[in-house]
Design an enzyme around this catalytic site. Structure first.
Site, mmCIF file in Angstrom:
data_model
loop_
_atom_site.group_PDB
_atom_site.id
_atom_site.type_symbol
_atom_site.label_atom_id
_atom_site.label_comp_id
_atom_site.label_asym_id
_atom_site.label_seq_id
_atom_site.Cartn_x
_atom_site.Cartn_y
_atom_site.Cartn_z
ATOM 1 C CG HIS A 5 0.395 6.208 -0.794
ATOM 2 N ND1 HIS A 5 -0.704 6.589 -1.521
ATOM 3 C CD2 HIS A 5 -0.103 5.637 0.348
ATOM 4 C CE1 HIS A 5 -1.805 6.262 -0.866
ATOM 5 N NE2 HIS A 5 -1.462 5.681 0.270
ATOM 6 C CG HIS A 16 -1.827 1.176 1.290
ATOM 7 N ND1 HIS A 16 -3.105 1.158 0.757
ATOM 8 C CD2 HIS A 16 -1.662 2.434 1.807
ATOM 9 C CE1 HIS A 16 -3.671 2.341 0.949
ATOM 10 N NE2 HIS A 16 -2.820 3.119 1.584
ATOM 11 C CD GLU A 17 1.674 3.696 3.653
ATOM 12 O OE1 GLU A 17 2.015 4.766 3.097
ATOM 13 O OE2 GLU A 17 0.587 3.563 4.249
#
Length: 331
Positions: free
Chosen positions: A13, A9-10
Site C-alpha cells: 500500500h 502487505h502494508e
C-alpha cells in the site's frame, strides 16, 4: 514471521501510494501504544506494542479531505491499484518463498507414482507404478501438494483417481487407502512415493509457479469446502493455532517454516482480495462500482457495510481464538 508478512502487505500500500504521490500520514507495524516512532518528511513511522496487524494511514482514506494529494482525491484507478497492492505484495512474497523451497529441495516433485511402500494397499485397487495422477474425485491436480490436499476429509479411504498410463487416460474407481485421523479429520495415508526430477533452470521456474498456483488453489478450495461442509470449525485456525503449528515446525529446522510462511502469505493475499466488507477486496468492489457508474457510492452506506463486515470478522476471530486456546489446553 507475522511482522514480516504484515510489513510486506502494508509496504505494498505504502510504496504504490508514494508512487502516485498520495500522502501517507502514518506507516505502522502493530496496534496499540507506540514502542518506537520517527517522523519523516510527511509520514510518521512507528512500531507498536501488539504485533498482529499494521496500517498504512493515508490522508483522506476514510474521510473527506481538501488536500490535493489525499487518497480520496486520487483517480479511481490509482486508488484501486493502491488498495490491491497489499495483497499482490503478499502473493509476490509467496512466490519468492516457494522459489527458495524449490531451490533447496534435492528433486522436483511430480504427480507420477515412483514406487509403493512395503505395506501399500492402493496398488491392489488398480494404481500402478508409472501412473501420472491428473484428477482426484473429478478435481484436477498438478503437484504433490494438490494430491495431499485432495486426500483430506475422505471418510472411508476410497477415492476415484484419473491417471495417464502409457499415454492413455485411465479412470480408477474406488482406489482404497489406509486413513489417519487428526483433530476429527480423516486423512488418506499416501502409501507411495512420487517420482522426482533432477533440477534445471527451466523446471525450477515451472515448479515455482506451479507450486504457488497450487497454494492458491488449496486456499480457494479449502474455503469452498469449508462453506460446503466438508470441513468443520475444528479445521480452522487463527493466530494462536497457527503460532503453535509454526512452533512445531521450527523444532525441525528453519527450512520447515518456509512452506507454512508461504502458505500464510498467499492466504493473506487471496483472502484480502475476496469481496468481503472491511477487507481490501470489499473496498475494491466499491472503487470498481465507482469506475463503472462514473460516481462514488455514498460514503455513509459504504461505511455501514464495512462496519458490519468488520464486526462479523472480529466475532469470527474471537471464536476461532477461543477454539485454538481450548485445543491447546485439552491437547
Amino acid at each position: 514471521m507475522f511482522i514480516i508478512l504484515i510489513l510486506i502487505h502494508e509496504f505494498g500500500h505504502f510504496i504504490t501510494a508514494k508512487m502516485f504521490k498520495i500522502k501517507v500520514n502514518e506507516f505502522a507495524i502493530g496496534f496499540g501504544p507506540k514502542l518506537f516512532k520517527i517522523k519523516g518528511k510527511e509520514t510518521l513511522y512507528s512500531i507498536n506494542l501488539i504485533p498482529f496487524g499494521g496500517y498504512c494511514a493515508m490522508e483522506g482514506e476514510d474521510e473527506a479531505s481538501t488536500d490535493e494529494h489525499a487518497f480520496c482525491n486520487a483517480k479511481a484507478w490509482k486508488r484501486f491499484v493502491v488498495v490491491a497492492a497489499g495483497a499482490i505484495f503478499n502473493l509476490i512474497l509467496g512466490l519468492l518463498l516457494v522459489s527458495i523451497i524449490v531451490c533447496s529441495s534435492n528433486l522436483i516433485g511430480t504427480t507420477v507414482v515412483a514406487k509403493f511402500d512395503d505395506n501399500a494397499i492402493s496398488c491392489n485397487s488398480g494404481l500402478a507404478v508409472g501412473d501420472k495422477i491428473t484428477h482426484i474425485d473429478g478435481r484436477r491436480v498438478y503437484t504433490p501438494q494438490d494430491i495431499a490436499y485432495a486426500f483430506t476429509a475422505v471418510e472411508d479411504g476410497n477415492i476415484d483417481i484419473k491417471v495417464v498410463r502409457d499415454g492413455k487416460k485411465v479412470n480408477l474407481n474406488d482406489v482404497t487407502f489406509d486413513t489417519l485421523n487428526e483433530k476429527g479429520i480423516n486423512y488418506i495415508s499416501i502409501d507411495f512415493k512420487f517420482l522426482g526430477q533432477r533440477k534445471n533452470f527451466f523446471n525450477v521456474i515451472v515448479a515455482t509457479f506451479k507450486t504457488t498456483f497450487s497454494y492458491c488453489r488449496t486456499i480457494w478450495f479449502s474455503l469452498v469446502d469449508l462453506l460446503g461442509g466438508r470441513f468443520g470449525i475444528s479445521a480452522v485456525s487463527g493466530p494462536v493455532g497457527v503460532t503453535a503449528t509454526i512452533g512445531e515446525a521450527a523444532k525441525l529446522g528453519i527450512i520447515n517454516i518456509l512452506p507454512i510462511m508461504a502458505l500464510i502469505t498467499v492466504n493473506l493475499g487471496i483472502f484480502n482480495l475476496l469481496p468481503i466488507p472491511a477487507l481490501d477486496g470489499g473496498r475494491l468492489i466499491f472503487i470498481f462500482l465507482e469506475i463503472i457508474l462514473k460516481k462514488p457510492v455514498a460514503k455513509k452506506y459504504e461505511g455501514i457495510i464495512h462496519a458490519v463486515g468488520l464486526f462479523i470478522l472480529l466475532g469470527l476471530m474471537v471464536l476461532i481464538t477461543f477454539k485454538d486456546i481450548w485445543s491447546l489446553i485439552t491437547g
